[in-house]
Each structure stands twice: as C-alpha cells, then as structure tokens.
Design a protein around this motif. Structure first.
Motif, short mmCIF file in Angstrom:
data_model
loop_
_atom_site.label_atom_id
_atom_site.label_comp_id
_atom_site.label_asym_id
_atom_site.label_seq_id
_atom_site.Cartn_x
_atom_site.Cartn_y
_atom_site.Cartn_z
N UNK A 228 0.85 -1.19 0.00
CA UNK A 228 0.00 0.00 0.00
C UNK A 228 0.89 1.24 0.00
N UNK A 229 0.72 2.07 -1.03
CA UNK A 229 1.52 3.30 -1.14
C UNK A 229 1.02 4.35 -0.15
N UNK A 230 1.91 5.21 0.24
CA UNK A 230 1.68 6.43 1.04
C UNK A 230 0.42 6.40 1.92
N UNK A 231 0.43 5.53 2.91
CA UNK A 231 -0.64 5.45 3.90
C UNK A 231 -0.79 6.81 4.59
N UNK A 232 -2.04 7.26 4.84
CA UNK A 232 -2.16 8.61 5.39
C UNK A 232 -3.22 8.78 6.46
N UNK A 233 -3.98 7.74 6.81
CA UNK A 233 -5.06 7.94 7.77
C UNK A 233 -5.03 6.91 8.90
N UNK A 234 -5.69 7.26 9.99
CA UNK A 234 -5.84 6.34 11.12
C UNK A 234 -6.53 5.06 10.67
N UNK A 235 -7.61 5.21 9.89
CA UNK A 235 -8.35 4.05 9.44
C UNK A 235 -7.53 3.13 8.57
N UNK A 275 -0.82 17.87 -2.17
CA UNK A 275 -0.19 16.57 -2.39
C UNK A 275 -1.28 15.49 -2.40
N UNK A 276 -0.94 14.35 -2.99
CA UNK A 276 -1.86 13.23 -3.10
C UNK A 276 -1.21 11.99 -2.52
N UNK A 277 -1.75 11.37 -1.45
CA UNK A 277 -2.93 11.81 -0.70
C UNK A 277 -2.64 13.10 0.06
N UNK A 278 -3.71 13.81 0.44
CA UNK A 278 -3.50 15.12 1.06
C UNK A 278 -2.92 15.02 2.46
N UNK A 279 -2.37 16.12 2.91
CA UNK A 279 -1.96 16.20 4.31
C UNK A 279 -3.19 16.03 5.18
N UNK A 280 -3.06 15.24 6.21
CA UNK A 280 -4.20 14.90 7.06
C UNK A 280 -4.13 15.66 8.40
N UNK A 281 -4.78 15.14 9.42
CA UNK A 281 -4.87 15.82 10.71
C UNK A 281 -3.74 15.39 11.64
#
Length: 434
Positions: A228-235, A275-281
């Motif tokens: 999985x590329x560039x993981x970005x979220x808690x979920x 950026x993709x995925x976007x900056x998150x919290x």
C-alpha cells in the motif's frame, strides 16, 4: 577503485568502530585497521547506516525532463543517503512495456549515483482498462518485480485481482495508490474542519480506506503480495494492522511529509502543500508515527514528486500535486521518530533500507553492515542542524514543503558498492566514480 577506512563510525548508533571498505565490499569491522587504506575518513560522531532504499520515486524521465531527469534524481537520492530507488511508471510515455522500463533502467546504470529499479505500470497508459505488458516487463533486462499505477488507483477489482495473480506468479508485488476516484472528484485537500473553513473540496479518509480494505481482502484470498503506497489515515493503519494479523502478505509505506505536516498548513494557501494523498490531521500524523514505530507500516518512502515552478507557482485549484523529498527524508525521520524516542537508528535502518529492499526483492541492497557485504553505506551526522534551502538541492525541482524549516541531520557520505557518490556532504563528480 580506492580503499576507504571509515574511523570511529557508530554502526546503527552503537559504539564507535572502524570499517575498512575495499573492492566494493566491507572487508573489516573492528577497533582498528590491520591494513592501510588509500583514504581515511574521520567519522567521529557520525551514524553509519546501510544505504537507504526508496520504494517510491518519481524520476520523470522520459518525457518530463523539465521537472527531473534520472541523473538529477539519482544525484538527489545520493545526497539523501539512498543507494537504490524505485522509479514510478507515470512517465511520458508510460512505463507500461519492456522498451520504456529498459530505457529507465539503462539511464540509471549510466548515472552511477544509485541503483534505479523501474516500476512497471499495472494497466496500459495508467488508464485502468486493460493490463499492461506485465510479463514482458518482468522478463526484460530491468527485471521488474514491482507494478503500480501510482498517481492513479487500480479501481477495477477484476483488473486488480488479475494483477495480483500475475505478481504472485513471479514473486512480485502490486503497489496500490489507494484512492476511490468517485469519492475524490474535485477534491483539493483533506476533508475536515480546515477544508470546510477554507471552502475547498474535501478528500475523505474513506476514499483511501475503502480501496485498502478491498485490496487486502483480495490479497488474502489469493495469497498474493500487496503493498500500500503512502498510507495517510488512522483508518488505513487499522486495516493494514488487521490484515497483517491474519497472516496476509500486506506491506505499507508512509512518506516523510505525512509524518510531519498536517492539513493546517493549507491555510497558508501555498500550493507547495498540495499533495496526493492530502496532508491529514494531527491525529492521523500521530497514528502514522506509532504504526511506523511498531512495524505496522513497513517503510518510509519519499514519493519524491518534482514539478517545474510553473506547475506550483499558481492558483491552488490548478496546481500540481506532489512534493520533492529525497534530500530531506532522513532528517524528517530523525526529527519525527528518533528525536521523539519512537525509534532508534536500528529501526531507521530497518524501515528505510532492510524492509524496502525485501519488498522490492533487491538482492544487493538493504544488506546488514557486516564483513563480506556490499559496501552500500551512508554516514549521517545527527548533530548537524540547518535551515532547508531548496537552492542547494540536486533535484531539478524546488517544490519542497520544508523550505525555511530547520531540520536536524546531514548526510556526510554515501557509498555505492564501495564508491563514494557523496563525500563531506557534496556530490562526487561522475568522473571520479571509476
């Protein structure tokens, strides 16, 4: 080829030792040399790590040489401590056939600054309609083992299943850009409080998580390898952690910028933060750090995405997505993971060298620092601090989100099979590498 004696280096942050490099391999490790070397390097206070391996680099060549070339991109990689990179397929033309991947592979061999392993597109033209020439790319001189439509998602479940089945047959891996396209139409940034206040189209976390959930189930069903590329979220972290608990062969990466920056940066209006995925919290950032520390996330990958100034120095809505990251990655990891006490230097070596090399099935990279091993090494000064100045970068583009920020650490030297590509923080001239 000259021999090098690296004196007083702290291997993975341990006690100082001397390392003799000759003939492209590590010849001795110990408290003192038993033979003389051509060149001595005083490494007092420096950390010695295995050469870094990046699973996710956009080198842009062929077709987008105004943003980057294989030469400038690998020079940037060397300055960042990388001895191998995986070049993503979204070039022009797309790397969806043996001819293009062999071209990129040969350009990498000619550059001499680090190994370049082309990533083959999953679908023809990245269009998501039919499988690309996977077998031909694997059987080419480039020996492609990683396949990805990165920049776009393989959202067709039938095509994704077929790609996973092929990858399994050659001990390869499919690297998925997890983005449900119908949930992100018109999206400009992370969906949340900041997007609502700014009036920008929101990019929901579930658009990433839904694809990851589907794909880990497919990989588990097939017994195939999924990355999985560039993981970005808690979920996303929770899904990958659950998939691993099932014993499925699922790996994941996180970018340096997702370890440090949040969607609050978008308030500046500066498209460098698009950026993709976007900056998150902040909550997402902390979860990503924890997951990298505990091994749920296997690797730090830069997603180095160079763009010419015109594509970033414009209105937010039309600006290109992406950030450069090769030359700052190790410093960001030091700040977010090492200096916070979440990870030691042995962990950094594991997440930035050993595991990425295993995921990409590289044989000569990501090896232990031991006698007889290839001398792919990086000397890093963790005490150094400096303000990021894009004008000093080797990459052809300047779209760094870290400009003006003080970061710790500096790469002092990078060795590729015993030859310095960087020494005293500066690139070694191509003609001196023979």
């Amino acid at each position: 080829m000259s021999s090098y004696l690296i004196r007083n280096a702290q291997i993975l942050g341990g006690a100082p030792q001397d390392i003799l490099v000759d003939g492209g391999v590590i010849q001795q490790i110990g408290p003192g040399p038993t033979v003389e070397a051509d060149i001595d390097i005083d490494a007092t206070g420096l950390i010695l790590l295995p050469g870094l391996v990046d699973l996710h680099t956009h080198l842009r060549e062929p077709g987008k040489e105004d943003a980057e070339t294989v030469l400038t991109g690998t020079q940037a990689a060397a300055k960042g401590g990388f001895t191998a990179v995986h070049a993503m397929a979204n070039t022009t033309p797309v790397a969806d056939n043996a001819t293009v991947v062999e071209q990129v592979w040969q350009l990498g061999r000619d550059s001499g600054y680090c190994d370049v392993h082309p990533v083959g597109a999953v679908t023809v033209g990245l269009e998501g309609k039919e499988l690309a020439e996977l077998a031909a790319m694997h059987g080419s001189a480039a020996g492609v083992r990683v396949f990805s439509d990165d920049g776009k998602c393989v959202d067709d479940a039938v095509l994704m299943r077929a790609a996973l089945e092929f990858a399994k047959s050659v001990d390869g891996v499919v690297a998925q850009h997890a983005q449900e396209p119908r949930l992100t139409e018109g999206a400009q940034m992370n969906e949340g409080t900041v997007s609502a206040e700014l009036g920008l189209g929101g990019w929901p976390a579930v658009a990433e998580e839904a694809i990851i959930a589907r794909d880990v189930l497919l990989a588990g069903h097939l017994g195939a390898r999924l990355h999985v590329c560039h993981l970005s979220t808690v979920g996303s972290v929770r899904i990958v952690r659950w998939a691993k608990s099932q014993g499925w062969d699922v790996t994941a990466e996180v970018t340096p910028h997702h370890l440090l920056l949040t969607d609050e940066m978008v308030r500046s209006g500066d498209p460098v933060f698009k950026v993709n995925p976007p900056l998150r919290t902040e909550t997402d950032v902390l979860a990503l750090r924890e997951a990298l520390a505990d091994g749920t996330i296997d690797a730090v990958a830069t997603d180095h995405a160079p763009h010419p100034d015109a594509d970033k120095d414009c209105a937010w809505a039309v600006a290109a997505m992406g950030m450069v990251g090769l030359e700052t990655a190790l410093s960001v990891v030091q700040q977010t993971m090492v200096d916070t006490g979440l990870m030691n230097w042995e962990g950094v070596a594991d997440r930035m060298s050993h595991r990425p090399a295993r995921i990409g099935r590289l044989t000569g990279q990501g090896r232990p620092i031991a006698v007889g091993e290839p001398a792919n090494l990086v000397l890093f000064d963790p005490a150094h601090r400096s303000v990021v100045d894009a004008a000093t970068f080797a990459t052809r583009s300047r779209n760094t989100p870290f400009r003006g920020l003080e970061l710790p650490g500096r790469v002092h030297a990078t060795f590729l099979r015993g030859m310095p590509t960087v020494l005293a923080g500066e690139l070694v001239d191509q003609g001196d590498l023979s």
